[in-house]
Motif scaffolding. Structure first.
Motif, PDB file in Angstrom:
ATOM      1  N   LEU A   1       0.818  -1.214   0.000  1.00  0.00           N
ATOM      2  CA  LEU A   1       0.000   0.000   0.000  1.00  0.00           C
ATOM      3  C   LEU A   1       0.851   1.262   0.000  1.00  0.00           C
ATOM      4  N   LEU A   2       0.441   2.212  -0.837  1.00  0.00           N
ATOM      5  CA  LEU A   2       1.056   3.540  -0.884  1.00  0.00           C
ATOM      6  C   LEU A   2      -0.024   4.566  -0.563  1.00  0.00           C
TER       7      LEU A   2
ATOM      8  N   ASN B   1       9.960   5.503  -3.470  1.00  0.00           N
ATOM      9  CA  ASN B   1      11.282   4.931  -3.191  1.00  0.00           C
ATOM     10  C   ASN B   1      11.758   5.267  -1.786  1.00  0.00           C
ATOM     11  N   ASP B   2      11.162   6.294  -1.183  1.00  0.00           N
ATOM     12  CA  ASP B   2      11.538   6.689   0.172  1.00  0.00           C
ATOM     13  C   ASP B   2      10.518   6.237   1.210  1.00  0.00           C
ATOM     14  N   PHE B   3       9.618   5.322   0.811  1.00  0.00           N
ATOM     15  CA  PHE B   3       8.542   4.898   1.704  1.00  0.00           C
ATOM     16  C   PHE B   3       8.585   3.377   1.844  1.00  0.00           C
ATOM     17  N   PRO B   4       8.386   2.830   3.062  1.00  0.00           N
ATOM     18  CA  PRO B   4       8.447   1.375   3.249  1.00  0.00           C
ATOM     19  C   PRO B   4       7.304   0.662   2.533  1.00  0.00           C
ATOM     20  N   LEU B   5       7.535  -0.602   2.201  1.00  0.00           N
ATOM     21  CA  LEU B   5       6.527  -1.416   1.529  1.00  0.00           C
ATOM     22  C   LEU B   5       5.535  -1.933   2.569  1.00  0.00           C
ATOM     23  N   LEU B   6       4.318  -1.417   2.539  1.00  0.00           N
ATOM     24  CA  LEU B   6       3.304  -1.767   3.532  1.00  0.00           C
ATOM     25  C   LEU B   6       2.423  -2.892   2.999  1.00  0.00           C
ATOM     26  N   ILE B   7       2.876  -4.123   3.170  1.00  0.00           N
ATOM     27  CA  ILE B   7       2.074  -5.256   2.707  1.00  0.00           C
ATOM     28  C   ILE B   7       1.040  -5.663   3.748  1.00  0.00           C
ATOM     29  N   ASN B   8       1.284  -5.328   5.024  1.00  0.00           N
ATOM     30  CA  ASN B   8       0.372  -5.648   6.120  1.00  0.00           C
ATOM     31  C   ASN B   8       0.052  -4.395   6.912  1.00  0.00           C
TER      32      ASN B   8
ATOM     33  N   THR C   1      -3.098   0.250  -5.024  1.00  0.00           N
ATOM     34  CA  THR C   1      -2.257  -0.534  -4.126  1.00  0.00           C
ATOM     35  C   THR C   1      -3.081  -1.071  -2.963  1.00  0.00           C
ATOM     36  N   GLY C   2      -2.587  -2.112  -2.302  1.00  0.00           N
ATOM     37  CA  GLY C   2      -3.348  -2.694  -1.209  1.00  0.00           C
ATOM     38  C   GLY C   2      -2.482  -3.342  -0.150  1.00  0.00           C
ATOM     39  N   ALA C   3      -3.103  -3.588   1.006  1.00  0.00           N
ATOM     40  CA  ALA C   3      -2.444  -4.257   2.132  1.00  0.00           C
ATOM     41  C   ALA C   3      -3.439  -5.198   2.789  1.00  0.00           C
ATOM     42  N   ILE C   4      -2.921  -6.173   3.531  1.00  0.00           N
ATOM     43  CA  ILE C   4      -3.725  -7.154   4.249  1.00  0.00           C
ATOM     44  C   ILE C   4      -3.629  -6.877   5.744  1.00  0.00           C
TER      45      ILE C   4
END
Length: 254
Positions: A65-66, A74-81, A155-158
């Motif tokens: 998720l963004l 590129n300066d933001f963490p990958l928010l998968i959860n 984008t999405g997250a769980i």
């Protein structure tokens, strides 16, 4: 947490399980990884033909998720959860919790038991699937990120919670599973505010899932076939991790 999952059901099975009016064909996916496209279900503004029920539709989003306010991904963490306990108040998730709740169809997920430092245990992967089989739906969140050039990325997250007792021996977090009778409540962002659906954000019953030990084939994203789910001999004792973890160990910035 949830870092890999699978959707190997036939499209017709997914369509029926999620109450979709239509769904395009798609291949079975046995090893879905972050940054890859994932199928999500949203509630449409349209009504089903001949019904007053809101139409549900499927779409693809990038897993990770963004938030809309991010300037440079590129300066933001990958928010998968997203942690279900705090998502309502977190800047990265609170808008999506209010306006863009989704369902993520799945056949199950993977988790790894990681040995503690100094332990002689080996890492063990597990394919965690519903005992009754079929399609399940994780609670998800969605955001559309717009780049400076005007292009958009969905984008999405769980959402995850502290694991139930049967999964806690493997990992202290697990994805939220929304029951079929609650799909409508979770998706209805117009009538159901976030505080009114927090009761849905809990771990399923201890016997809902079964954990099947599998090989390290699943570790590689390039391994996409059913062989990643082939059972192997379990290398770990049946350790109850609930005595060692309290459900707060998900490594994340949120």
């Amino acid at each position: 947490m949830c870092g890999r999952f699978s959707l190997s059901a036939m499209p017709e099975e997914v369509r029926e399980a999620l109450g979709l009016f239509e769904l395009e064909a798609f291949p079975a996916r046995y090893n879905i990884a972050p940054t890859q496209p994932i199928l999500v279900v949203v509630q449409s503004e349209r009504r089903e033909p001949g019904s007053n029920m809101p139409e549900r539709r499927a779409m693809l989003v990038r897993w990770g998720l963004l938030p809309s306010w991010v300037k440079d991904p590129n300066d933001f963490p990958l928010l998968i959860n997203a942690r279900a306990e705090t998502a309502i108040g977190k800047a990265s998730f609170k808008a999506a919790m209010r306006h863009r709740r989704v369902l993520v169809p799945a056949s199950g997920f993977y988790e790894w038991h990681r040995p503690e430092k100094g332990s002689d245990e080996k890492s063990q992967a597990y394919w965690i699937r519903p005992r009754s089989g079929g399609v399940i739906a994780f609670a998800g969140l969605m955001e559309t990120w717009s780049s400076p050039d005007g292009s958009e990325v969905d984008t999405g997250a769980i959402l995850t919670v502290a694991s139930n007792r049967s999964i806690a021996r493997i990992h202290d977090r697990m994805p939220v599973v929304i029951a079929p009778e609650d799909y409508g409540r979770w998706l209805d962002c117009r009538a159901q505010e976030p505080r009114e659906v927090t009761d849905l954000l809990s771990a399923p019953d201890d016997d809902f899932f079964e954990a099947v030990p599998v090989s390290n084939l699943v570790n590689k994203v390039s391994n996409t076939g059913p062989a990643v789910q082939a059972p192997v001999a379990e290398s770990l004792p049946s350790v109850d991790r609930t005595d060692r973890h309290t459900g707060s160990g998900q490594m994340s910035l949120f």
